[in-house]
Scaffold this active site. Sequence first.
Site, PDB file in Angstrom:
ATOM      1  N   ARG A 137      34.159  32.241  21.050  1.00  0.00           N
ATOM      2  CA  ARG A 137      33.656  32.216  19.665  1.00  0.00           C
ATOM      3  C   ARG A 137      34.753  32.317  18.614  1.00  0.00           C
ATOM      4  O   ARG A 137      34.508  32.690  17.474  1.00  0.00           O
ATOM      5  CB  ARG A 137      32.603  33.299  19.446  1.00  0.00           C
ATOM      6  N   LYS A 159      39.772  20.745   9.683  1.00  0.00           N
ATOM      7  CA  LYS A 159      38.901  19.840  10.422  1.00  0.00           C
ATOM      8  C   LYS A 159      39.394  19.740  11.855  1.00  0.00           C
ATOM      9  O   LYS A 159      40.547  19.394  12.098  1.00  0.00           O
ATOM     10  CB  LYS A 159      38.899  18.443   9.792  1.00  0.00           C
ATOM     11  N   GLU A 201      48.850   7.938   4.980  1.00  0.00           N
ATOM     12  CA  GLU A 201      48.156   9.103   4.433  1.00  0.00           C
ATOM     13  C   GLU A 201      48.868   9.640   3.189  1.00  0.00           C
ATOM     14  O   GLU A 201      48.226  10.178   2.283  1.00  0.00           O
ATOM     15  CB  GLU A 201      48.042  10.201   5.493  1.00  0.00           C
ATOM     16  N   LYS A 244      46.223  17.998  -0.781  1.00  0.00           N
ATOM     17  CA  LYS A 244      45.117  18.294   0.132  1.00  0.00           C
ATOM     18  C   LYS A 244      44.657  19.739  -0.022  1.00  0.00           C
ATOM     19  O   LYS A 244      43.454  20.028   0.001  1.00  0.00           O
ATOM     20  CB  LYS A 244      45.523  18.020   1.573  1.00  0.00           C
ATOM     21  N   GLU A 254      33.494  19.717   2.910  1.00  0.00           N
ATOM     22  CA  GLU A 254      33.202  18.333   2.569  1.00  0.00           C
ATOM     23  C   GLU A 254      31.788  18.145   2.028  1.00  0.00           C
ATOM     24  O   GLU A 254      31.083  17.198   2.371  1.00  0.00           O
ATOM     25  CB  GLU A 254      33.428  17.425   3.791  1.00  0.00           C
ATOM     26  N   ASN A 262      38.791  10.892   2.277  1.00  0.00           N
ATOM     27  CA  ASN A 262      38.471   9.821   3.220  1.00  0.00           C
ATOM     28  C   ASN A 262      38.615   8.431   2.604  1.00  0.00           C
ATOM     29  O   ASN A 262      38.079   7.460   3.146  1.00  0.00           O
ATOM     30  CB  ASN A 262      37.055  10.002   3.765  1.00  0.00           C
ATOM     31  N   HIS A 283      45.723   5.338  14.139  1.00  0.00           N
ATOM     32  CA  HIS A 283      44.878   5.785  13.032  1.00  0.00           C
ATOM     33  C   HIS A 283      45.510   5.465  11.681  1.00  0.00           C
ATOM     34  O   HIS A 283      44.842   4.928  10.791  1.00  0.00           O
ATOM     35  CB  HIS A 283      44.626   7.283  13.151  1.00  0.00           C
TER      36      HIS A 283
END
Length: 383
Positions: A137, A159, A201, A244, A254, A262, A283
């Site tokens: 957890r 994320k 990015e 960011k 988000e 995005n 990516h």
Amino acid sequence: MADPTQTDTNQAHAIDTPLHEVRVDLGSRGYDICIGGGALAHLADRLRAVTPSGRVAVVTDETVHALHGEALAGALSDFQTHMIVRPEGEDQKSMEGLDAVLDSLFRAGFDRSDTVLAFGGGVIGDLTGFAASVFKRGAPFVQVPTTLLAQVDSSVGGKTAINNAYGKNLVGAFYQPRLVLIDTDLLSTLPLRQIKAGYAEIVKYGLIDRPEFFSALDDGLGKRVLDRDADALREAISVSCAAKADVVAQDEREGGVRALLNLGHTFAHALERVAGYGGALLHGEAVSAGLDMAFEFSARTTLCPQLAADRVRNHLTRLSMPTRLDMSHFLGDPDSVMSHMRQDKKNSGGQITLILCHDIGRSFVHPGVDEAELAAYLEDIAP
């Protein structure tokens, strides 16, 4: 043979060199992003400040371990460490990859006071963060990203995710690290293709809401980044992380403004899905083309001036970055591309949401995109 005296001098110099710090302000869950050359020399001191035990499980891949594993081991010499070395590749972000990491943690007798450290690119960071989030957890999690893309994007913001048959990053959690330590020296061994993937990015942040940053990149900073100029890397990474961090502090999960991060990604994720995850399309390469497509579609639907879309494409082309024109082999089936775009996590109420632009530095969330317009665009650009 290396001169040990010289090595000691270099290490001392690295420790004495201050790191640039960016704070991700999330109250009690906030953390620092520490940026600079030789940052690994600071890792032990930074870890002691944020982790509750002296045990660290390092998750990395075979390539990074071969290149930098010895340096990391030296930085962690005062800690009890457990190395989990996985094969390289996007396919590690899977239920099988997750199970392998968790199984190794259990077998090594780790508990949730021990730290799990990601040492690699975005794949390792995403996989490790998700594993840490579900291990008993939640165990403390630290990011030491080794690719430019991970340094400016995926290591920051919490994320974490793995992929499944339905798409990219669809199984995951928001789980913030305790620390992000970015050593720009690690980029010296990165192939140029990976540097360019990360640069996509960086450009994104300028296009979202920092037009002056895009102008600086367009005026020469971008070329210096691709040339791995140390000062340029430090500046571009610091600005990107600050951009960011600002967004994440406003919208951690988000629910609103964070969706802007995005920009270009709905197109990019669809391209990646068509290409598969075997390395044919990185990516960042998909994001570069996706930025071009987002501006092209914005201009086509009269949301932004054609001049802005042209400027974005010209910048990418001048630096030999991928654009939509390089994606013809992935755009041959418009229905398939559209189908993958319908799976995007930002979508709501069965309607596609895109991040589009009114101009450079003026992006916005566009829910309920007209699917007929989008389908017509995809048909028109199909080879």
